[in-house]
Scaffold this motif. Structure first.
Motif, PDB file in Angstrom:
ATOM      1  N   LEU A  58       0.824  -1.208   0.000  1.00 18.75           N
ATOM      2  CA  LEU A  58       0.000   0.000   0.000  1.00 18.75           C
ATOM      3  C   LEU A  58       0.855   1.252   0.000  1.00 18.75           C
ATOM      4  N   LYS A  59       0.343   2.266  -0.683  1.00 19.18           N
ATOM      5  CA  LYS A  59       1.036   3.540  -0.827  1.00 19.18           C
ATOM      6  C   LYS A  59       0.146   4.658  -0.280  1.00 19.18           C
ATOM      7  N   PRO A  60       0.730   5.775   0.108  1.00 19.46           N
ATOM      8  CA  PRO A  60      -0.109   6.883   0.594  1.00 19.46           C
ATOM      9  C   PRO A  60      -1.181   7.295  -0.400  1.00 19.46           C
ATOM     10  N   GLU A  61      -0.896   7.163  -1.685  1.00 18.32           N
ATOM     11  CA  GLU A  61      -1.897   7.541  -2.689  1.00 18.32           C
ATOM     12  C   GLU A  61      -3.057   6.558  -2.794  1.00 18.32           C
ATOM     13  N   ASP A  62      -2.986   5.469  -2.056  1.00 21.66           N
ATOM     14  CA  ASP A  62      -4.121   4.539  -1.975  1.00 21.66           C
ATOM     15  C   ASP A  62      -5.138   4.990  -0.936  1.00 21.66           C
ATOM     16  N   THR A  63      -4.821   6.035  -0.197  1.00 28.97           N
ATOM     17  CA  THR A  63      -5.752   6.559   0.788  1.00 28.97           C
ATOM     18  C   THR A  63      -7.022   7.028   0.101  1.00 28.97           C
ATOM     19  N   ALA A  64      -8.158   6.478   0.527  1.00 30.38           N
ATOM     20  CA  ALA A  64      -9.428   6.776  -0.122  1.00 30.38           C
ATOM     21  C   ALA A  64     -10.551   6.077   0.629  1.00 30.38           C
ATOM     22  N   ILE A  65     -11.762   6.423   0.253  1.00 29.74           N
ATOM     23  CA  ILE A  65     -12.921   5.623   0.665  1.00 29.74           C
ATOM     24  C   ILE A  65     -13.131   4.576  -0.424  1.00 29.74           C
ATOM     25  N   TYR A  66     -13.228   3.337  -0.004  1.00 30.76           N
ATOM     26  CA  TYR A  66     -13.381   2.219  -0.934  1.00 30.76           C
ATOM     27  C   TYR A  66     -14.818   1.722  -0.917  1.00 30.76           C
ATOM     28  N   TYR A  67     -15.379   1.585  -2.102  1.00 26.27           N
ATOM     29  CA  TYR A  67     -16.764   1.165  -2.272  1.00 26.27           C
ATOM     30  C   TYR A  67     -16.831  -0.125  -3.079  1.00 26.27           C
ATOM     31  N   CYS A  68     -17.815  -0.951  -2.760  1.00 21.46           N
ATOM     32  CA  CYS A  68     -18.132  -2.042  -3.668  1.00 21.46           C
ATOM     33  C   CYS A  68     -19.495  -1.758  -4.295  1.00 21.46           C
ATOM     34  N   ALA A  69     -19.691  -2.289  -5.483  1.00 26.90           N
ATOM     35  CA  ALA A  69     -20.903  -2.047  -6.232  1.00 26.90           C
ATOM     36  C   ALA A  69     -21.261  -3.298  -7.023  1.00 26.90           C
ATOM     37  N   ALA A  70     -22.544  -3.496  -7.282  1.00 34.49           N
ATOM     38  CA  ALA A  70     -23.030  -4.687  -7.974  1.00 34.49           C
ATOM     39  C   ALA A  70     -23.671  -4.323  -9.307  1.00 34.49           C
ATOM     40  N   SER A  71     -23.423  -5.157 -10.300  1.00 33.15           N
ATOM     41  CA  SER A  71     -23.976  -4.959 -11.635  1.00 33.15           C
ATOM     42  C   SER A  71     -24.698  -6.214 -12.096  1.00 33.15           C
ATOM     43  N   ARG A  72     -25.876  -6.045 -12.677  1.00 31.12           N
ATOM     44  CA  ARG A  72     -26.610  -7.183 -13.225  1.00 31.12           C
ATOM     45  C   ARG A  72     -26.067  -7.590 -14.598  1.00 31.12           C
ATOM     46  N   LEU A  73     -25.156  -6.816 -15.136  1.00 29.31           N
ATOM     47  CA  LEU A  73     -24.647  -7.048 -16.479  1.00 29.31           C
ATOM     48  C   LEU A  73     -23.312  -7.780 -16.434  1.00 29.31           C
ATOM     49  N   ARG A  74     -22.989  -8.436 -17.512  1.00 25.28           N
ATOM     50  CA  ARG A  74     -21.663  -9.020 -17.645  1.00 25.28           C
ATOM     51  C   ARG A  74     -20.717  -7.910 -18.089  1.00 25.28           C
ATOM     52  N   LEU A  75     -19.655  -7.726 -17.323  1.00 27.71           N
ATOM     53  CA  LEU A  75     -18.736  -6.623 -17.573  1.00 27.71           C
ATOM     54  C   LEU A  75     -17.639  -7.042 -18.528  1.00 27.71           C
ATOM     55  N   GLY A  76     -17.131  -6.061 -19.248  1.00 25.24           N
ATOM     56  CA  GLY A  76     -15.998  -6.275 -20.125  1.00 25.24           C
ATOM     57  C   GLY A  76     -14.920  -5.252 -19.852  1.00 25.24           C
ATOM     58  N   SER A  77     -13.795  -5.418 -20.501  1.00 23.63           N
ATOM     59  CA  SER A  77     -12.674  -4.520 -20.252  1.00 23.63           C
ATOM     60  C   SER A  77     -12.988  -3.086 -20.658  1.00 23.63           C
ATOM     61  N   ASP A  78     -13.965  -2.918 -21.526  1.00 21.39           N
ATOM     62  CA  ASP A  78     -14.287  -1.575 -22.008  1.00 21.39           C
ATOM     63  C   ASP A  78     -15.357  -0.872 -21.180  1.00 21.39           C
ATOM     64  N   ASN A  79     -15.978  -1.567 -20.231  1.00 20.72           N
ATOM     65  CA  ASN A  79     -17.073  -0.926 -19.497  1.00 20.72           C
ATOM     66  C   ASN A  79     -17.089  -1.196 -17.999  1.00 20.72           C
ATOM     67  N   TYR A  80     -16.125  -1.990 -17.502  1.00 19.78           N
ATOM     68  CA  TYR A  80     -16.185  -2.326 -16.073  1.00 19.78           C
ATOM     69  C   TYR A  80     -15.968  -1.107 -15.195  1.00 19.78           C
ATOM     70  N   GLY A  81     -15.403  -0.058 -15.740  1.00 22.01           N
ATOM     71  CA  GLY A  81     -15.145   1.152 -14.971  1.00 22.01           C
ATOM     72  C   GLY A  81     -16.244   2.192 -15.037  1.00 22.01           C
ATOM     73  N   LEU A  82     -17.309   1.908 -15.748  1.00 23.32           N
ATOM     74  CA  LEU A  82     -18.381   2.894 -15.933  1.00 23.32           C
ATOM     75  C   LEU A  82     -19.415   2.764 -14.820  1.00 23.32           C
ATOM     76  N   GLU A  83     -19.570   3.803 -14.035  1.00 18.01           N
ATOM     77  CA  GLU A  83     -20.486   3.726 -12.899  1.00 18.01           C
ATOM     78  C   GLU A  83     -21.928   3.422 -13.283  1.00 18.01           C
ATOM     79  N   PRO A  84     -22.444   3.887 -14.427  1.00 20.24           N
ATOM     80  CA  PRO A  84     -23.830   3.523 -14.782  1.00 20.24           C
ATOM     81  C   PRO A  84     -24.049   2.037 -15.002  1.00 20.24           C
ATOM     82  N   MET A  85     -22.951   1.269 -15.114  1.00 18.74           N
ATOM     83  CA  MET A  85     -23.102  -0.182 -15.283  1.00 18.74           C
ATOM     84  C   MET A  85     -23.534  -0.844 -13.983  1.00 18.74           C
TER      85      MET A  85
END
Length: 127
Positions: free
Chosen positions: A86-113
């Protein structure tokens, strides 16, 4: 409806490690992809990793690749994120989120998913 509760955050020294947990309650957990996001002070929320249902295929952002491992235990309705070096720049609030869709490399980072979000757990990396 799903509910997600994160735990495992805390104060960690640089170079240390910790395991984040995401407990999921509600129906159909086995059919949901789960992602880990984080939001550092003064910055936008960003995805760090996601794991699909079924084949448990995974995705990692460049910022944590090689230091973060995501996994899921369908029997326990749990998703984990194990962070190393771990690095100081890892300091953050960490969230988990659930998606009903199958994710891909092009959309796994999109919050509306993602349909459901937890409240977050604070991780502070400091000596």
């Amino acid at each position: 409806q799903l509910q997600l509760v994160e735990s495992g955050g805390g104060l960690v020294q640089p170079g240390g490690s910790l395991r984040l947990s995401c407990a999921v309650t509600g129906v159909d957990f086995h059919y949901h992809a789960i992602g880990w996001f984080r939001q550092a002070p003064g910055k936008e929320r960003e995805v760090i990793s996601s794991i699909n249902a079924g084949d448990s295929s995974t995705f990692y952002s460049d910022s944590v690749r090689g230091r973060f491992t995501i996994s899921r235990d369908n029997a326990k309705n749990m998703v984990y994120g194990h962070m190393n070096n771990l690095k100081p720049e890892d300091t953050a609030i960490y969230y988990c989120a659930a998606s009903r869709l199958r994710l891909g490399s092009d959309n796994y980072g999109l919050e509306p998913m993602y349909d459901y979000w937890g409240q977050g757990t604070q991780v502070t990396v400091s000596s």
